[in-house]
Design a protein around this motif. Structure first.
Motif, short mmCIF file in Angstrom:
data_model
loop_
_atom_site.label_atom_id
_atom_site.label_comp_id
_atom_site.label_asym_id
_atom_site.label_seq_id
_atom_site.Cartn_x
_atom_site.Cartn_y
_atom_site.Cartn_z
N THR A 187 52.16 14.07 -17.67
CA THR A 187 52.44 15.25 -16.72
C THR A 187 51.42 16.32 -16.71
OG1 THR A 187 54.69 14.87 -17.65
CG2 THR A 187 54.38 16.85 -16.46
N ASP A 188 51.29 16.86 -15.43
CA ASP A 188 50.35 18.01 -15.24
C ASP A 188 50.81 19.24 -15.94
OD1 ASP A 188 51.67 19.72 -12.86
OD2 ASP A 188 51.94 17.79 -12.25
N GLU A 189 49.74 20.12 -15.85
CA GLU A 189 50.07 21.45 -16.53
C GLU A 189 51.31 22.06 -15.90
OE1 GLU A 189 47.73 25.56 -17.27
OE2 GLU A 189 46.50 23.98 -17.30
N ILE A 193 54.79 23.30 -17.77
CA ILE A 193 55.25 24.53 -18.02
C ILE A 193 56.40 24.84 -17.47
CG2 ILE A 193 54.72 27.18 -17.16
CD1 ILE A 193 51.93 26.37 -17.49
N ASP A 194 56.82 24.12 -16.25
CA ASP A 194 58.09 24.50 -15.68
C ASP A 194 59.21 23.74 -16.67
OD1 ASP A 194 60.22 25.03 -13.12
OD2 ASP A 194 60.26 22.91 -13.42
#
Length: 337
Positions: A187-189, A193-194
């Motif tokens: 997963t991207d950053e 974070i979400d």
């Protein structure tokens, strides 16, 4: 709301340090000790305990606020309310918690600034935003702190007779997201974070809603305490159900244990904490595991079904674990775990 343009008055504008510290750096550590009438070693230990970088004795890095803080802290210890050993531990805890809060607040300011059109972010911009928002933030933080003092003071006076405030019988709960390590690689950053923010919001709302307290969030995991079995079980079930309704949150697994819990400087320790953590580590996805102490307290409640498990847990070879389920219409749940 439309953002008013920020005008620079010139090179004499204060930077972020003066905006936050309320004055210039003009004292060495020895000068702080002399002005505050505090032993030099005390000033050194205070600075290090708060988590700040080491400084040489002749470095001019301290302000009038540092002098006042050293004076107040020394007088506080001298009052006899706390001893020097506890003072050092409290100082370390205060520095740790507030450093995390400060890091988050600076990141919020930075993220807001970089989103403003036509603004080249520099120290001046950050200082101006901090100056404008700091009074409100200080008042809000003081308000929240006082409300928590009221809540914890209320708990302290209702403790069972003869039990020290640091140690009491409670339920410890660990909840973590299944497959989080795999998600961090895929997963991207921003998505990660979400996810963490949604999980933290879900945990905070659910736990406080059932009279529990979050001790700490550790990435994909939350550690909480509850005073009654009913509250702890309600937290565990509601967290799982609400996570299932949110497609962005993975399945959860939960471990609950009842026993004596040692409280110190906002954290919890003891065998009960270790058992809850071990139960979580062996729980299957979307499952709640509890220890024998908690099982004994809720066994007579017909709303729940308990299934004894053979648990192989490091450090607890004879640990008895139970899978906890809700009964459906008075009958055992047919849901697979």
């Amino acid at each position: 709301m439309e953002q008013e343009p920020i005008e620079r008055d010139g090179p004499g504008e204060p930077g972020i340090e003066e905006a936050l510290l309320g004055g210039e750096r003009k004292y060495t550590r020895k000068q702080v000790a002399d002005l505050a009438d505090v032993p030099l070693e005390r000033v050194h230990r205070l600075w290090r305990a708060l988590g700040f970088a080491a400084a040489d004795d002749d470095d001019i890095i301290f302000t009038d606020a540092d002098v006042e803080a050293a004076r107040m802290g020394y007088a506080f210890v001298g009052s006899g309310l706390i001893d020097q050993e506890l003072d050092a531990a409290m100082t370390r805890a205060l520095g740790h918690f507030l450093s995390r809060l400060a890091e988050w607040q600076v990141q919020v300011v930075w993220d807001w600034l970089v989103k403003q059109e036509g603004m080249n972010v520099d120290e001046f911009d950050i200082a101006r935003v901090v100056e404008a928002t700091m009074p409100t933030m200080e008042r809000l933080q003081n308000y929240v702190w006082r409300r928590h003092l009221v809540a914890f003071a209320g708990r302290a006076v209702t403790l069972e007779a003869g039990v020290e405030a640091e140690e009491r019988t409670q339920i410890i709960g660990f909840v973590d997201m299944v497959g989080y390590t795999r998600l961090t690689r895929q997963t991207d950053e921003h998505t990660l974070i979400d996810l963490l923010e949604r999980f933290e919001a879900l945990a905070a709302d659910t736990i406080s809603g059932h009279h529990g307290r979050i001790v700490k969030m550790i990435g994909d995991e939350v550690l909480f305490v509850a005073d009654t079995p009913d509250d702890a079980v309600a937290i565990a079930f509601d967290l799982g159900e609400r996570a299932r309704l949110d497609d962005s949150i993975p399945e959860l697994r939960t471990g609950l244990a009842l026993g004596r819990v040692l409280h110190r400087l906002g954290d919890v320790f003891g065998e009960t904490v270790n058992i809850a953590a071990r139960l979580t580590s062996i729980a299957r996805p979307d499952t709640i595991l509890i220890d024998a102490n908690l099982a004994g307290r809720i066994r007579a409640d017909r709303a729940y079904e308990l299934r004894s498990l053979r648990a192989s847990v490091r450090g607890y070879s004879r640990l008895r674990a139970y899978a906890l389920r809700r009964r459906e219409n008075g009958r055992p749940s047919t849901r697979h775990h």
